[in-house]
Write an enzyme that holds these catalytic residues in place. Sequence first.
Site, PDB file in Angstrom:
ATOM      1  N   THR A  36       0.817  -1.215   0.000  1.00  0.00           N
ATOM      2  CA  THR A  36       0.000   0.000   0.000  1.00  0.00           C
ATOM      3  C   THR A  36       0.844   1.256   0.000  1.00  0.00           C
ATOM      4  O   THR A  36       0.445   2.286  -0.544  1.00  0.00           O
ATOM      5  CB  THR A  36      -0.922  -0.021   1.234  1.00  0.00           C
ATOM      6  OG1 THR A  36      -1.809  -1.120   1.084  1.00  0.00           O
ATOM      7  CG2 THR A  36      -1.727   1.244   1.381  1.00  0.00           C
ATOM      8  N   TYR A  50      -8.087   0.828  -3.410  1.00  0.00           N
ATOM      9  CA  TYR A  50      -6.958   1.271  -4.234  1.00  0.00           C
ATOM     10  C   TYR A  50      -6.244   0.040  -4.763  1.00  0.00           C
ATOM     11  O   TYR A  50      -6.559  -1.085  -4.378  1.00  0.00           O
ATOM     12  CB  TYR A  50      -5.984   2.115  -3.380  1.00  0.00           C
ATOM     13  CG  TYR A  50      -5.495   1.348  -2.179  1.00  0.00           C
ATOM     14  CD1 TYR A  50      -6.179   1.396  -0.975  1.00  0.00           C
ATOM     15  CD2 TYR A  50      -4.376   0.519  -2.268  1.00  0.00           C
ATOM     16  CE1 TYR A  50      -5.781   0.653   0.113  1.00  0.00           C
ATOM     17  CE2 TYR A  50      -3.959  -0.234  -1.175  1.00  0.00           C
ATOM     18  CZ  TYR A  50      -4.662  -0.160  -0.001  1.00  0.00           C
ATOM     19  OH  TYR A  50      -4.268  -0.916   1.071  1.00  0.00           O
ATOM     20  N   SER A  83       1.672  -7.732  -0.565  1.00  0.00           N
ATOM     21  CA  SER A  83       2.435  -8.671   0.261  1.00  0.00           C
ATOM     22  C   SER A  83       1.720  -9.988   0.505  1.00  0.00           C
ATOM     23  O   SER A  83       2.352 -10.989   0.823  1.00  0.00           O
ATOM     24  CB  SER A  83       2.847  -8.019   1.578  1.00  0.00           C
ATOM     25  OG  SER A  83       1.745  -7.840   2.426  1.00  0.00           O
ATOM     26  N   THR A 116       1.621  -4.273   4.253  1.00  0.00           N
ATOM     27  CA  THR A 116       1.507  -4.521   5.700  1.00  0.00           C
ATOM     28  C   THR A 116       0.954  -5.910   6.020  1.00  0.00           C
ATOM     29  O   THR A 116       1.120  -6.388   7.136  1.00  0.00           O
ATOM     30  CB  THR A 116       0.606  -3.460   6.359  1.00  0.00           C
ATOM     31  OG1 THR A 116      -0.693  -3.503   5.760  1.00  0.00           O
ATOM     32  CG2 THR A 116       1.196  -2.071   6.231  1.00  0.00           C
ATOM     33  N   ASP A 117       0.315  -6.557   5.035  1.00  0.00           N
ATOM     34  CA  ASP A 117      -0.358  -7.826   5.358  1.00  0.00           C
ATOM     35  C   ASP A 117       0.602  -8.904   5.851  1.00  0.00           C
ATOM     36  O   ASP A 117       0.297  -9.621   6.803  1.00  0.00           O
ATOM     37  CB  ASP A 117      -1.141  -8.344   4.136  1.00  0.00           C
ATOM     38  CG  ASP A 117      -2.389  -7.519   3.871  1.00  0.00           C
ATOM     39  OD1 ASP A 117      -2.666  -6.581   4.643  1.00  0.00           O
ATOM     40  OD2 ASP A 117      -3.095  -7.812   2.893  1.00  0.00           O
ATOM     41  N   LYS A 189       0.280  -7.387  12.842  1.00  0.00           N
ATOM     42  CA  LYS A 189      -0.759  -6.461  12.378  1.00  0.00           C
ATOM     43  C   LYS A 189      -2.016  -6.740  13.196  1.00  0.00           C
ATOM     44  O   LYS A 189      -2.597  -7.822  13.117  1.00  0.00           O
ATOM     45  CB  LYS A 189      -1.014  -6.670  10.878  1.00  0.00           C
ATOM     46  CG  LYS A 189      -1.953  -5.640  10.283  1.00  0.00           C
ATOM     47  CD  LYS A 189      -2.036  -5.787   8.762  1.00  0.00           C
ATOM     48  CE  LYS A 189      -2.941  -4.718   8.170  1.00  0.00           C
ATOM     49  NZ  LYS A 189      -2.975  -4.777   6.693  1.00  0.00           N
ATOM     50  N   GLU A 312      -2.869 -28.474  28.467  1.00  0.00           N
ATOM     51  CA  GLU A 312      -3.912 -28.804  27.486  1.00  0.00           C
ATOM     52  C   GLU A 312      -3.623 -30.108  26.733  1.00  0.00           C
ATOM     53  O   GLU A 312      -4.518 -30.871  26.445  1.00  0.00           O
ATOM     54  CB  GLU A 312      -4.142 -27.679  26.458  1.00  0.00           C
ATOM     55  CG  GLU A 312      -4.687 -26.394  27.041  1.00  0.00           C
ATOM     56  CD  GLU A 312      -6.187 -26.470  27.318  1.00  0.00           C
ATOM     57  OE1 GLU A 312      -6.807 -27.491  27.015  1.00  0.00           O
ATOM     58  OE2 GLU A 312      -6.714 -25.481  27.871  1.00  0.00           O
TER      59      GLU A 312
HETATM   60  N1  ASP Z   1      -2.683  -5.804   0.810  1.00  0.00           N
HETATM   61  C1  ASP Z   1      -1.678  -4.807   1.038  1.00  0.00           C
HETATM   62  C2  ASP Z   1      -0.335  -5.484   1.110  1.00  0.00           C
HETATM   63  O1  ASP Z   1      -0.035  -6.120   2.075  1.00  0.00           O
HETATM   64  C3  ASP Z   1      -1.986  -4.073   2.292  1.00  0.00           C
HETATM   65  C4  ASP Z   1      -0.981  -3.066   2.754  1.00  0.00           C
HETATM   66  O2  ASP Z   1       0.108  -2.924   2.248  1.00  0.00           O
HETATM   67  O3  ASP Z   1      -1.321  -2.352   3.715  1.00  0.00           O
HETATM   68  O4  ASP Z   1       0.404  -5.399   0.169  1.00  0.00           O
END
Ligand code: ASP
Length: 355
Positions: A36, A50, A83, A116-117, A189, A312
């Site tokens: 992103t 986007y 990602s 971020t993923d 995340k 457990e």
């Molecule tokens: N789907 C995007 C990625 O991980 C989300 C992001 O970058 O925030 O590339």
Amino acid sequence: MIHKAVKSFGLGLTLLAASVSLYAKNNVVVVATGGTIAGAGASSTNSATYTAAKVPVDALINAVPQIKDLANVSGIQALQIASESITDKELLSLARQVNDLVKKPSVNGVVITHGTDTLEETAFFLNLVIHTDKPIVLVGSMRPSTALSADGPLNLYSAVALAASDEAKNKGVMVLMNDSIFAARDVTKGINIHTNAFVSQWGELGTLVEGKPYWFRSSVKRHTNASEFNIENIKGDQLPLVQIVYGSDSMIPDAYLAYAKAGAKAIINAGTGNGSVGNYIVPTLKKLHDEQGIQIIRSSRVPQGFVLRNAEQPDDQYGWVVAHDLNPQKARLLAALALTKTNDAKEIQRMFWQY
Ligand code: ASP
């Protein structure tokens, strides 16, 4: 004549000052992979709709001219990808490129712009396989570059400041998001819609304000130079197959069996609570372990806390492993790296305690 001499002396001083300040700045390479932070939307109000991975590295760098005051910055386009589409192939290729960079005496720090993923996965993997004391900082953004109040530019500025800082040496791979500095091993995340998306149950390492890091803790787990894993010893473009099965009530054993059939060498059980396993699933896992030598690694779907060994489930008796506080996606990577060295559950458990 005197006027001319004074003028050229002045010019000399200016050049000297410029070269001293150039010399004083560290060299930071921005390795762009997409996400992103390199995303573009149809309008400035599209903060969540986007296309990721559109803007090239030079444009990312040029959008934040202030980073040139922090370091001598150059850029490499390693990938241009969202990602969630990263596989072992891209991960290993990125690790090799970063490894080549940190081995260069002329490079003082590396910033990796990343979606971020799966940013936490890449950060943890690099933390385990790159031997260096130079800062490696992963950064992303929650809003695309075209959005109102895009968070990418300040995140990038702060990430470059961190990678350029001598204080950031030997801290392991770090994640910089929203002014917070996190350790790769325990960052995750936690929110998928806000700019404060990243959290660690053990807290941040520090915080980054106006281009300067302030430190509050350090990670006690093995990383980078102290790791027994090294990208230089990993061949090919695939890691041993490890997959995750998510726990819930009313499960069927088919997912475990399918992964076993596909050749999984370990299965991460993202179990309920303390990594617990339904009594009707236990026989399937015992069978896969005892008859096919598949490692059963108990992690948890609960984002905080950690899985206790022999609570457990009788792990000692079954020869299973617990993932300690590593979330399932990080347990998957450590298990895959462990399996490049051993298939002994006790050894793998040792690694889970140490990393
Ligand atoms: N789907 C995007 C990625 O991980 C989300 C992001 O970058 O925030 O590339």
